[in-house]
Structures are given as C-alpha cells and as structure tokens.
Design a protein around this motif. Sequence first.
Motif, PDB file in Angstrom:
ATOM      1  N   THR A  33     -15.580  -9.054  -0.527  1.00  0.00           N
ATOM      2  CA  THR A  33     -15.965 -10.451  -0.263  1.00  0.00           C
ATOM      3  C   THR A  33     -15.132 -10.913   0.933  1.00  0.00           C
ATOM      4  O   THR A  33     -13.963 -11.283   0.777  1.00  0.00           O
ATOM      5  N   THR A  66      -9.199  -3.482  -8.118  1.00  0.00           N
ATOM      6  CA  THR A  66      -9.125  -3.720  -9.565  1.00  0.00           C
ATOM      7  C   THR A  66      -8.764  -2.466 -10.360  1.00  0.00           C
ATOM      8  O   THR A  66      -7.887  -2.492 -11.215  1.00  0.00           O
ATOM      9  N   ALA A  70     -13.252   1.414  -8.550  1.00  0.00           N
ATOM     10  CA  ALA A  70     -13.419   0.669  -7.293  1.00  0.00           C
ATOM     11  C   ALA A  70     -12.787   1.446  -6.138  1.00  0.00           C
ATOM     12  O   ALA A  70     -13.359   1.528  -5.032  1.00  0.00           O
ATOM     13  N   THR A  91      -3.219   0.676  -6.566  1.00  0.00           N
ATOM     14  CA  THR A  91      -4.007   0.219  -7.712  1.00  0.00           C
ATOM     15  C   THR A  91      -3.414   0.785  -9.005  1.00  0.00           C
ATOM     16  O   THR A  91      -3.072   1.973  -9.050  1.00  0.00           O
ATOM     17  N   PRO A 119       2.531 -11.023  -7.329  1.00  0.00           N
ATOM     18  CA  PRO A 119       2.247 -11.276  -5.912  1.00  0.00           C
ATOM     19  C   PRO A 119       3.292 -12.164  -5.237  1.00  0.00           C
ATOM     20  O   PRO A 119       3.622 -11.979  -4.058  1.00  0.00           O
TER      21      PRO A 119
HETATM   22  N1  FVH Z   1      -1.552  -9.311  -9.685  1.00  0.00           N
HETATM   23  C1  FVH Z   1      -0.518  -8.794 -10.344  1.00  0.00           C
HETATM   24  O1  FVH Z   1       0.421  -9.477 -10.696  1.00  0.00           O
HETATM   25  C2  FVH Z   1      -0.433  -7.302 -10.676  1.00  0.00           C
HETATM   26  C3  FVH Z   1       0.949  -6.728 -10.543  1.00  0.00           C
HETATM   27  C4  FVH Z   1       1.039  -5.279 -10.935  1.00  0.00           C
HETATM   28  C5  FVH Z   1      -0.051  -4.437 -10.278  1.00  0.00           C
HETATM   29  N2  FVH Z   1      -1.341  -5.088 -10.292  1.00  0.00           N
HETATM   30  C6  FVH Z   1      -2.466  -4.235  -9.923  1.00  0.00           C
HETATM   31  O2  FVH Z   1      -2.945  -4.468  -8.596  1.00  0.00           O
HETATM   32  C7  FVH Z   1      -4.338  -4.209  -8.537  1.00  0.00           C
HETATM   33  C8  FVH Z   1      -5.056  -5.418  -7.939  1.00  0.00           C
HETATM   34  O3  FVH Z   1      -4.728  -6.546  -8.696  1.00  0.00           O
HETATM   35  P1  FVH Z   1      -5.079  -8.019  -8.169  1.00  0.00           P
HETATM   36  O4  FVH Z   1      -4.197  -8.953  -8.935  1.00  0.00           O
HETATM   37  O5  FVH Z   1      -5.008  -8.065  -6.707  1.00  0.00           O
HETATM   38  O6  FVH Z   1      -6.595  -8.167  -8.678  1.00  0.00           O
HETATM   39  P2  FVH Z   1      -7.690  -9.220  -8.214  1.00  0.00           P
HETATM   40  O7  FVH Z   1      -7.071 -10.462  -7.689  1.00  0.00           O
HETATM   41  O8  FVH Z   1      -8.612  -9.355  -9.364  1.00  0.00           O
HETATM   42  O9  FVH Z   1      -8.450  -8.491  -7.013  1.00  0.00           O
HETATM   43  C9  FVH Z   1      -9.225  -7.329  -7.202  1.00  0.00           C
HETATM   44  C10 FVH Z   1      -9.654  -6.750  -5.871  1.00  0.00           C
HETATM   45  O10 FVH Z   1     -10.471  -5.584  -6.094  1.00  0.00           O
HETATM   46  C11 FVH Z   1     -11.708  -5.769  -5.393  1.00  0.00           C
HETATM   47  N3  FVH Z   1     -12.755  -5.004  -6.051  1.00  0.00           N
HETATM   48  C12 FVH Z   1     -12.995  -4.911  -7.375  1.00  0.00           C
HETATM   49  N4  FVH Z   1     -14.032  -4.070  -7.606  1.00  0.00           N
HETATM   50  C13 FVH Z   1     -14.459  -3.639  -6.412  1.00  0.00           C
HETATM   51  C14 FVH Z   1     -15.490  -2.738  -5.996  1.00  0.00           C
HETATM   52  N5  FVH Z   1     -16.284  -2.133  -6.890  1.00  0.00           N
HETATM   53  N6  FVH Z   1     -15.652  -2.512  -4.670  1.00  0.00           N
HETATM   54  C15 FVH Z   1     -14.840  -3.123  -3.768  1.00  0.00           C
HETATM   55  N7  FVH Z   1     -13.836  -3.983  -4.091  1.00  0.00           N
HETATM   56  C16 FVH Z   1     -13.658  -4.233  -5.400  1.00  0.00           C
HETATM   57  C17 FVH Z   1     -11.924  -7.262  -5.378  1.00  0.00           C
HETATM   58  O11 FVH Z   1     -12.863  -7.569  -4.365  1.00  0.00           O
HETATM   59  P3  FVH Z   1     -13.646  -8.996  -4.403  1.00  0.00           P
HETATM   60  O12 FVH Z   1     -13.981  -9.283  -5.844  1.00  0.00           O
HETATM   61  O13 FVH Z   1     -12.707 -10.005  -3.822  1.00  0.00           O
HETATM   62  O14 FVH Z   1     -14.839  -8.768  -3.568  1.00  0.00           O
HETATM   63  C18 FVH Z   1     -10.492  -7.731  -5.035  1.00  0.00           C
HETATM   64  O15 FVH Z   1     -10.198  -7.526  -3.688  1.00  0.00           O
HETATM   65  C19 FVH Z   1      -4.800  -3.915  -9.967  1.00  0.00           C
HETATM   66  O16 FVH Z   1      -4.908  -2.537 -10.144  1.00  0.00           O
HETATM   67  C20 FVH Z   1      -3.682  -4.483 -10.801  1.00  0.00           C
HETATM   68  O17 FVH Z   1      -3.541  -3.851 -12.062  1.00  0.00           O
HETATM   69  C21 FVH Z   1      -1.430  -6.470  -9.902  1.00  0.00           C
END
Ligand code: FVH
Length: 283
Positions: A33, A66, A70, A91, A119
């Motif tokens: 996105t 996620t 992904a 990840t 973060p």
């Molecule tokens: N946030 C935290 O405190 C923890 C700390 C410890 C480690 N985790 C791990 O980090 C990974 C990412 O976590 P996050 O907090 O950044 O997660 P979100 O804010 O939900 O963002 C998820 C991103 O993943 C993209 N995404 C999901 N599925 C797909 C896909 N099929 N193709 C492409 N991108 C995908 C999503 O994109 P969008 O929804 O914005 O388009 C976000 O960029 C995670 O492993 C934690 O366990 C964080």
Amino acid sequence: MDGVTVLGLGAMGSALARAFLGQGLTTTVWNRTPARGDDLVARGARRTGDVAEAVAAGSLVVVCLTDHDAVAQVLDAAGDALPGRTVADLTTGSPEQARDTAARVRPAACLNGVVQAGPEQIGTPQATFFYSGPPEAYAAHRTAFDALGTAHHVGAEPGLAAVYDLALLGLWYDAALAYLNALALVGGAGNVAPEAFAPFAGRQLGHVVGAADDVAREVRDRAYPRGPASLTEHAPVLEHLVRLRATANLGTAHLEDALSLVRRRISAGHGADGFTSLIEELG
Ligand code: FVH
C-alpha cells in the motif's frame, strides 16, 4: 556501502526506514500500500511501486512484513534483481522459515534478523537485534545494522537468530507463568493481595537473574556445586509444591517434570549436586 532498501512499511518497517534516514543512509522504500510511505518520502526516502526496482536500488535489502508467506510472495516478485545483494529478513518466524528464505534468495546473501524491541525504540541502543547468516555479509553492512540499535551476529546457520528469539521468549513465558501460578497459589490459599506478594516474588525472580552467569559457567564446565540446596534437598520441596498446586487445581506438569528429573539424577548418584545438574537430563 551503497543504498539501503526497505520492503514493508508497517509499524516496524517504517521505524527501520526512519532510522536509516536519520543516519543519512540513502533509503529506497516499497510497500504493497504505497501511501504508507508518504511520511518517509517527506523525510527524504525514494519510493518505488515495483519490488524488483526497489531491490535493485539497495546493496542491503531489509524485509519486514507480517509473516513468512508475505515474505515469500514479495521476494519471489524480485526476480533477477536479487543476485549480488544482501537480504536481511527481520520478519518474525521460525528457524525453518529462516532457512527457507535463505534458500529462496540464493545466490543473494541472506541474514535472518530478529527484533527485540518495539517500533518506538528503533534507532536507540535499547533496540536489540540478533542476526544469523554469512558473517561477511553482516560485516559488510554493519553501519546500517548499527543505525537500527544494538546488533549481535549469533552465527552462520540461518535459523540461529530465530532460535535465540524463541529461547528468550520461552524464558519469559516460563517465568511469567511461574509468577502467575505463585500469585494464584497465595491468592487462593490465603486471599493474599497480589501487591502484598509482589516484592517477595520480585526478590525470588532476582535470584534467577543474579545467578545467570554462574549457571552458564556450571553448564559449560559440567560442574554442579550444591548452591543453596542439593538435589536430595530439592526433592521433598518439589513434592510438597506439586501436592499443594494440585489441591489448588493449578497446573503441575512443569513441576512434575522437574521432580522426575531430580529423582533420575539422585538415582544416578548425583543427589549432592546443585539444581543446574538437571541440564544433564535435558535434550
Ligand atoms: N511492531 C512490533 O512491535 C513488533 C516487534 C517485534 C517484531 N515484530 C515483527 O515485525 C514484523 C512486522 O510487524 P509490523 O508491526 O510492522 O506489522 P504491520 O504494521 O501489521 O505491517 C505489516 C506489513 O506487512 C505488509 N504485508 C502483509 N502481507 C503482505 C503481502 N501478502 N504482500 C505484501 N506486503 C504484505 C503490510 O503491507 P500493507 O498492509 O501496508 O500493504 C505491512 O507493510 C512482523 O513479523 C512482526 O511479528 C514487530
């Protein structure tokens, strides 16, 4: 080092990209996105809507999505852009998934990373990172890793950082559950207020923390001094505790495991050893 690319701009990926930009590193970002990158573009990041173009822009490609599915989808879309780069996948996942990613991006070098921070801590020394994979790839990108927090390279085997992560989380789960069981036990037996018990619990947990280095030395040397009590003295305490927990309808499985290990060591002639000696029965 050339530029850094960040694939995935969720809460964590955005914080990683902000830290790179804060250290003046040339940073290219990609997100499924695209609008999630607006703030980073305003801070100086270059944004592209094409995964392969994003990968081609960085000698280090940091991935933070996620889950492993992904990651697989996104890296498969990078195609011919991967060779010659280092992929650092931050990840959360299992050791098997780390190995799968390393195989997926080959011949690119792959580091599997683990973030032990939220973060808001990224870019500060409080953010702890573990990396595993080729040491030369880690060394080549040390400046970028240092921009994110306190970095540790734990070994060349790709899954090792994930093992560290899960071992440390397991330590937390075991200790946190032990504390909850203790609160339930005194609460049920004497209606003790949790806050009245907390200082004593804190002191007891402190004994475990305080002994961490000594225990590690004993395990390394396979020498198990008695310490506060011998295994022969631990056995009746564990028996009382198992009975009391069972009476209070609390779980006893962990303690029964401990008791059977203690009994096994005593039967093998090690009753005078300290508790650390149970390591001989584990694994
Ligand atoms: N946030 C935290 O405190 C923890 C700390 C410890 C480690 N985790 C791990 O980090 C990974 C990412 O976590 P996050 O907090 O950044 O997660 P979100 O804010 O939900 O963002 C998820 C991103 O993943 C993209 N995404 C999901 N599925 C797909 C896909 N099929 N193709 C492409 N991108 C995908 C999503 O994109 P969008 O929804 O914005 O388009 C976000 O960029 C995670 O492993 C934690 O366990 C964080």
